[in-house]
Design an enzyme around this catalytic site. Structure first.
Site, PDB file in Angstrom:
ATOM      1  N   CYS A  84      -4.115  10.403  -3.174  1.00  0.00           N
ATOM      2  CA  CYS A  84      -4.347  11.634  -2.405  1.00  0.00           C
ATOM      3  C   CYS A  84      -3.809  12.819  -3.204  1.00  0.00           C
ATOM      4  O   CYS A  84      -2.914  12.677  -4.035  1.00  0.00           O
ATOM      5  CB  CYS A  84      -3.626  11.497  -1.059  1.00  0.00           C
ATOM      6  SG  CYS A  84      -3.600  12.933   0.005  1.00  0.00           S
ATOM      7  N   HIS A  85      -4.356  14.004  -2.946  1.00  0.00           N
ATOM      8  CA  HIS A  85      -3.932  15.220  -3.625  1.00  0.00           C
ATOM      9  C   HIS A  85      -2.427  15.474  -3.489  1.00  0.00           C
ATOM     10  O   HIS A  85      -1.782  15.992  -4.396  1.00  0.00           O
ATOM     11  CB  HIS A  85      -4.681  16.419  -3.049  1.00  0.00           C
ATOM     12  CG  HIS A  85      -5.545  17.080  -4.058  1.00  0.00           C
ATOM     13  ND1 HIS A  85      -5.037  17.906  -5.025  1.00  0.00           N
ATOM     14  CD2 HIS A  85      -6.874  17.017  -4.269  1.00  0.00           C
ATOM     15  CE1 HIS A  85      -6.032  18.333  -5.786  1.00  0.00           C
ATOM     16  NE2 HIS A  85      -7.150  17.809  -5.358  1.00  0.00           N
ATOM     17  N   THR A  86      -1.904  15.113  -2.323  1.00  0.00           N
ATOM     18  CA  THR A  86      -0.492  15.386  -2.057  1.00  0.00           C
ATOM     19  C   THR A  86       0.413  14.662  -3.066  1.00  0.00           C
ATOM     20  O   THR A  86       1.452  15.195  -3.467  1.00  0.00           O
ATOM     21  CB  THR A  86      -0.153  14.965  -0.618  1.00  0.00           C
ATOM     22  OG1 THR A  86      -1.057  15.643   0.252  1.00  0.00           O
ATOM     23  CG2 THR A  86       1.269  15.335  -0.238  1.00  0.00           C
ATOM     24  N   HIS A 130       1.047   7.409  -0.284  1.00  0.00           N
ATOM     25  CA  HIS A 130       1.316   7.472   1.162  1.00  0.00           C
ATOM     26  C   HIS A 130       0.073   7.116   1.964  1.00  0.00           C
ATOM     27  O   HIS A 130      -0.029   7.453   3.134  1.00  0.00           O
ATOM     28  CB  HIS A 130       1.809   8.875   1.532  1.00  0.00           C
ATOM     29  CG  HIS A 130       0.800   9.932   1.236  1.00  0.00           C
ATOM     30  ND1 HIS A 130       0.631  10.474  -0.012  1.00  0.00           N
ATOM     31  CD2 HIS A 130      -0.129  10.512   2.025  1.00  0.00           C
ATOM     32  CE1 HIS A 130      -0.350  11.353   0.022  1.00  0.00           C
ATOM     33  NE2 HIS A 130      -0.841  11.386   1.243  1.00  0.00           N
ATOM     34  N   GLU A 131      -0.900   6.450   1.310  1.00  0.00           N
ATOM     35  CA  GLU A 131      -2.168   6.128   1.973  1.00  0.00           C
ATOM     36  C   GLU A 131      -2.456   4.666   1.635  1.00  0.00           C
ATOM     37  O   GLU A 131      -3.154   4.384   0.668  1.00  0.00           O
ATOM     38  CB  GLU A 131      -3.249   7.072   1.412  1.00  0.00           C
ATOM     39  CG  GLU A 131      -4.553   7.071   2.144  1.00  0.00           C
ATOM     40  CD  GLU A 131      -5.536   8.086   1.554  1.00  0.00           C
ATOM     41  OE1 GLU A 131      -5.657   9.185   2.104  1.00  0.00           O
ATOM     42  OE2 GLU A 131      -6.176   7.776   0.538  1.00  0.00           O
ATOM     43  N   CYS A 186       9.127   8.992  17.555  1.00  0.00           N
ATOM     44  CA  CYS A 186      10.460   8.436  17.800  1.00  0.00           C
ATOM     45  C   CYS A 186      10.681   8.076  19.258  1.00  0.00           C
ATOM     46  O   CYS A 186      11.550   7.277  19.593  1.00  0.00           O
ATOM     47  CB  CYS A 186      11.512   9.449  17.357  1.00  0.00           C
ATOM     48  SG  CYS A 186      11.632  10.897  18.438  1.00  0.00           S
ATOM     49  N   CYS A 195      12.475  12.628  20.862  1.00  0.00           N
ATOM     50  CA  CYS A 195      12.626  14.054  20.516  1.00  0.00           C
ATOM     51  C   CYS A 195      12.010  14.904  21.641  1.00  0.00           C
ATOM     52  O   CYS A 195      11.411  14.384  22.579  1.00  0.00           O
ATOM     53  CB  CYS A 195      11.967  14.364  19.174  1.00  0.00           C
ATOM     54  SG  CYS A 195      10.157  14.400  19.246  1.00  0.00           S
ATOM     55  N   CYS A 213       8.211  14.140  22.022  1.00  0.00           N
ATOM     56  CA  CYS A 213       7.940  12.815  22.596  1.00  0.00           C
ATOM     57  C   CYS A 213       8.289  12.804  24.082  1.00  0.00           C
ATOM     58  O   CYS A 213       7.529  12.280  24.909  1.00  0.00           O
ATOM     59  CB  CYS A 213       8.729  11.741  21.845  1.00  0.00           C
ATOM     60  SG  CYS A 213       8.066  11.379  20.203  1.00  0.00           S
ATOM     61  N   CYS A 243       5.598  14.703  17.245  1.00  0.00           N
ATOM     62  CA  CYS A 243       6.979  14.227  17.089  1.00  0.00           C
ATOM     63  C   CYS A 243       7.686  14.944  15.935  1.00  0.00           C
ATOM     64  O   CYS A 243       7.154  15.054  14.834  1.00  0.00           O
ATOM     65  CB  CYS A 243       6.982  12.722  16.836  1.00  0.00           C
ATOM     66  SG  CYS A 243       8.641  12.075  16.530  1.00  0.00           S
ATOM     67  N   ARG A 292      15.511   1.204  -4.956  1.00  0.00           N
ATOM     68  CA  ARG A 292      16.258   1.814  -6.063  1.00  0.00           C
ATOM     69  C   ARG A 292      15.604   1.495  -7.394  1.00  0.00           C
ATOM     70  O   ARG A 292      15.166   0.348  -7.598  1.00  0.00           O
ATOM     71  CB  ARG A 292      17.687   1.269  -6.123  1.00  0.00           C
ATOM     72  CG  ARG A 292      18.573   1.758  -5.006  1.00  0.00           C
ATOM     73  CD  ARG A 292      19.984   1.202  -5.110  1.00  0.00           C
ATOM     74  NE  ARG A 292      20.705   1.507  -3.880  1.00  0.00           N
ATOM     75  CZ  ARG A 292      20.613   0.789  -2.759  1.00  0.00           C
ATOM     76  NH1 ARG A 292      19.872  -0.301  -2.740  1.00  0.00           N
ATOM     77  NH2 ARG A 292      21.268   1.146  -1.680  1.00  0.00           N
ATOM     78  N   CYS A 304      -4.282   8.280   5.681  1.00  0.00           N
ATOM     79  CA  CYS A 304      -4.008   9.713   5.475  1.00  0.00           C
ATOM     80  C   CYS A 304      -5.276  10.546   5.545  1.00  0.00           C
ATOM     81  O   CYS A 304      -5.554  11.167   6.547  1.00  0.00           O
ATOM     82  CB  CYS A 304      -3.275   9.979   4.161  1.00  0.00           C
ATOM     83  SG  CYS A 304      -2.872  11.734   3.967  1.00  0.00           S
ATOM     84  N   ARG A 354     -12.015   9.567  -3.612  1.00  0.00           N
ATOM     85  CA  ARG A 354     -10.772   8.807  -3.658  1.00  0.00           C
ATOM     86  C   ARG A 354     -10.876   7.732  -4.737  1.00  0.00           C
ATOM     87  O   ARG A 354     -11.847   6.956  -4.739  1.00  0.00           O
ATOM     88  CB  ARG A 354     -10.514   8.080  -2.327  1.00  0.00           C
ATOM     89  CG  ARG A 354      -9.825   8.920  -1.279  1.00  0.00           C
ATOM     90  CD  ARG A 354      -8.393   9.224  -1.675  1.00  0.00           C
ATOM     91  NE  ARG A 354      -7.664   9.855  -0.587  1.00  0.00           N
ATOM     92  CZ  ARG A 354      -7.662  11.162  -0.326  1.00  0.00           C
ATOM     93  NH1 ARG A 354      -8.336  11.982  -1.084  1.00  0.00           N
ATOM     94  NH2 ARG A 354      -6.954  11.634   0.678  1.00  0.00           N
TER      95      ARG A 354
HETATM   96 ZN    ZN Z   1      -2.527  12.368   1.896  1.00  0.00          ZN
HETATM   97 ZN    ZN Z   2       9.636  12.182  18.651  1.00  0.00          ZN
END
Ligand code: ZN
Ligand code: ZN
Length: 364
Positions: free
Chosen positions: A42-44, A64-65, A94, A97, A100, A108, A119, A163, A357
């Site tokens: 993804c671009h991010t 993240h996808e 969660c 919050c 939520c 959220c 690590r 994503c 993609r």
């Molecule tokens: Zn993304």
């Molecule tokens: Zn929440």
């Protein structure tokens, strides 16, 4: 026992990613270890690697996808179970919050993440992008971030639901609430913009105008349901959109680029009282200047949408099912499948506009 995984790590802003080994501790309470099967680029991720969002947080575990298989669960995990195929979500409400508690878990403000238990080999803690990290053989997430999908569906296509596809489809369905018989314009026809087009088609919009500067992207947009194509290089896109809508403009516009110029175009291509949804992640410092009276006189709604205002537990299974039924085209979004070692090539191809993609595939 900690395990050794392998992933694409960004150590310093702007430097090429390094493919290296890292360790993952056993999952803690409410955490799950996931073996990744596929991850969209993804671009991010490029933005993070490049230092576009600042220099904090390095070293990052990119990605993240993703989709994968649960290999181990920590204490207290009831869902998912070991062996489940899951799509990873970067929002996991969660439950406690202020949003939520008010019944709006899709906003959220304290989304759940695993503790940082990954690590690099010198012992430095890795920061997984958006709390996930998927350019890797294995990752550790909160159980609430792992949403089961039917194992017979293909992981490359399922990964994209995590994503870009959710962001686009959700922007049309939830953020804009596109109504049947309406008109839509989408600025920026990459993986996200094309998913907005699909969302608008699924919602019953009858005029769907794709706007881009790349003829190849516009041709793809047609495959996803665009009824009209506007190349912004051929003249003011606002004027071109008005010409296609009886001089009025569209009911809904979507900005999936993240530049001041396209924000302005997306605002002013609307009909009276139209809705503009901002999706594209902007850079850090670009200012926005608007003619205030013109903006006021148009009325309507302007809103920012993150992640398509989605609720992953509700929406990921729905998108997977739409894919199975042939209503949601994810096959065309998967432009290329690559290996982890080809991550840098995928960024380069994305920046040249050659792909919707690239999807990194891992051994099944
Ligand atoms: Zn993304
Ligand atoms: Zn929440």
């Amino acid at each position: 026992m900690p395990i050794t995984a392998r992933g694409a790590i960004a150590r310093t802003p702007g430097a090429p990613v390094s493919i290296e080994e890292f360790t993952i501790d056993d999952p803690g309470p409410n955490e799950v270890l996931v073996r990744i099967l596929a991850s969209g680029v993804c671009h991010t991720d490029f933005g993070v690697k490049d230092g576009h969002y600042g220099s904090e947080g390095f070293p990052f575990l990119l990605g993240h996808e993703g989709a994968g298989v649960v290999e181990a669960v920590g204490p207290g995990v009831q869902r998912p179970q070991v062996g489940d195929h899951v799509i990873l979500a970067w929002r996991a409400p969660c439950g406690s919050c202020r949003f939520c508690l008010a019944g709006k878990p899709n906003f959220c403000s304290a989304s759940l993440n695993a503790e940082k238990r990954m690590r690099i080999l010198d012992g430095e803690v890795l920061n997984p992008v958006l709390g996930i990290g998927t350019f890797c053989t294995h990752t550790l997430v909160h159980a609430g971030q792992a949403i089961p999908y039917p194992a017979e569906l293909p992981p490359a296509q399922m990964a994209l639901i995590g994503c870009g596809v959710m962001t686009g489809v959700g922007a049309a369905l939830y953020a804009a609430d596109v109504q049947p018989g309406t008109s839509v314009a989408v600025f920026g026809c990459g993986g996200v913009g094309d998913s907005v087009i699909q969302g608008a088609r699924l919602a019953g919009a009858t005029t769907i105008i794709a706007v881009d500067v790349d003829p190849r992207k516009l041709e793809w947009a047609k495959e996803f349901g665009a009824t009209h194509l506007v190349n912004a290089r051929d003249g003011d896109p606002v004027e071109q959109i008005k010409a296609l809508t009886g001089g009025n403009g569209v009911n809904y516009s979507f900005e999936a680029v993240g530049s001041a110029k396209t924000w302005e175009q997306a605002l002013f291509c609307r009909d009276l009282a139209g809705t503009c949804v901002i999706i594209g992640v902007p850079g850090q410092s670009e200012p926005l200047q608007l003619p205030m009276q013109r903006f006021f006189d148009l009325g309507g709604i302007v809103r920012v949408s993150w992640y398509g205002d989605c609720l992953p537990t509700r929406d990921f299974p729905m998108l997977a099912e739409w894919y199975r039924q042939g209503q949601l085209n994810l096959d065309t979004v998967v432009t290329r499948t690559i290996t982890l070692e080809e991550t840098e090539d995928a960024f380069a191809a994305m920046n040249r506009g050659e792909t919707l993609r690239s999807v990194i595939m891992f051994e099944a």
